[in-house]
Design an enzyme around this catalytic site. Sequence first.
Site, mmCIF file in Angstrom:
data_model
loop_
_atom_site.group_PDB
_atom_site.id
_atom_site.type_symbol
_atom_site.label_atom_id
_atom_site.label_comp_id
_atom_site.label_asym_id
_atom_site.label_seq_id
_atom_site.Cartn_x
_atom_site.Cartn_y
_atom_site.Cartn_z
ATOM 1 N N HIS A 171 0.833 -1.209 0.000
ATOM 2 C CA HIS A 171 0.000 0.000 0.000
ATOM 3 C C HIS A 171 0.869 1.261 0.000
ATOM 4 O O HIS A 171 0.623 2.189 -0.775
ATOM 5 C CB HIS A 171 -0.931 -0.001 1.220
ATOM 6 N N GLU A 229 -8.743 -2.165 6.563
ATOM 7 C CA GLU A 229 -7.772 -2.250 7.650
ATOM 8 C C GLU A 229 -8.323 -3.179 8.737
ATOM 9 O O GLU A 229 -9.505 -3.513 8.744
ATOM 10 C CB GLU A 229 -7.522 -0.869 8.291
ATOM 11 N N TYR A 273 -2.086 17.045 3.001
ATOM 12 C CA TYR A 273 -1.259 16.153 3.836
ATOM 13 C C TYR A 273 0.176 16.612 4.022
ATOM 14 O O TYR A 273 0.884 16.097 4.891
ATOM 15 C CB TYR A 273 -1.294 14.714 3.304
ATOM 16 N N LYS A 319 -9.332 12.157 6.663
ATOM 17 C CA LYS A 319 -9.400 10.855 7.321
ATOM 18 C C LYS A 319 -10.315 10.845 8.532
ATOM 19 O O LYS A 319 -10.731 9.785 8.977
ATOM 20 C CB LYS A 319 -7.998 10.463 7.801
#
Length: 429
Positions: free
Chosen positions: A142, A210, A253, A262
């Site tokens: 990832h 996740e 970010y 998020k």
Amino acid sequence: MSISANDPNRKTWLEIPENSDFPIQNIPFGVFLTRDDVITIGTRIGDYAIDLGALHQLGYFDGIPLTDDIFLQDTLNDFISDGKKTWRLVRNRIADIFDENNTALKENDDHRTRVLFTLDEIEMQMPVQVGDYTDFYSSKEHATNVGSMFRDPDNALLPNWLHIPVGYHGRSSSIIPSGIPVHRPQGQTMPADADTPVFGPSKRVDFELEMAFITTDANHIGEPIPVDEAEDYIFGMVIFNDWSARDIQKWEYVPLGPFLAKNFASSISPWIVTMDALEPFRTESPKPEKELLPYLKYTGKKSFDINLEVSLEPEGGSEETITRSNFKYLYWNMSQQLAHHTVNGCPVNSGDMMASGTISGSTEDSFGSMLELTWSGSKPLKLKDGSERKFIEDNDTVIMRGHCQNGQYRIGFGEVRSKLLPVYQPKKK
Ligand code: MN
């Protein structure tokens, strides 16, 4: 103390559907609202929810040191604080109560009515009050995919990645249980070829596949947890959908990491599967590619073989699986994450939640986010109804499931299911 609850030969007097995620060897913990509007701590066997508060009041936990109200609470935090020895005693006792050779509860109609619920009689709640939430970034596949798309394919993995379990502190306030819908977030983005940002609904809402672990009180401030002791402080795990807004993320970010992209919602499966139940499914983590600093070096098998999948269900359509992955692909394991998290003396408390980061495999059909599956929207997924998806559309439902399987039994997590609603509209006054 042995984990007698894991006895593969044990059968229960309850009826269990074939291939259930919740055989008598699972015995997860959760919190639910009963048909009488009472909140209680419970477990699940097959399709029965079991009221542990009622079982305790009826004396079925006699001999185990528990406070009278330990299961009459709206979170598991205090029970988790009691520690591993108590979790194991309670789980072993539950296995005994429902063992096919034990008639005490089986033949007591009054007790059975007070203890057993069918799933349509209950509503699952958040299992813990999450004090602090941390999200790691522990899948090499990832991190490499995202680094390639957001930065530079030739330097996709930043220099620290193979040395540190990278993570950031998230928000616990927006962690919600399966079944609660999520609104498409609005925010600030920088459109391609523009030189000033715009405000509006995110056009790139994504899921992240996740898992998260829940800790008990682990240390005092200043006191690191050694990597080989870390598992003593982990109660169990849930599946974790870390909803993400990729366009907001890309703009915001730098340099401090994820923020509003998020923290609008993360959805969890509501039953916490204990580390004791996962014990038979231990497996190796990938071999470290760089020499690890001593505090991250561990002994034994510290990962778990957990099959994961994500399905998408368009409004009015049928569900289809869009990716399959496995928890064991993660480069950094939970013990390393917890050792790293506390190596500076950061205290960890009962009910803290630590998510793994998106769990992607090495092949295109095992990527853990739409960002990767569609390669930033350049290769849309084709659904059975003929429509295409670059990211998640309004009124799509995302469903994540996970289970372990060996030659003897299956231990599963159930599912985390959540629908993406359109942008929130203020109610007219
Ligand atoms: Mn995440």
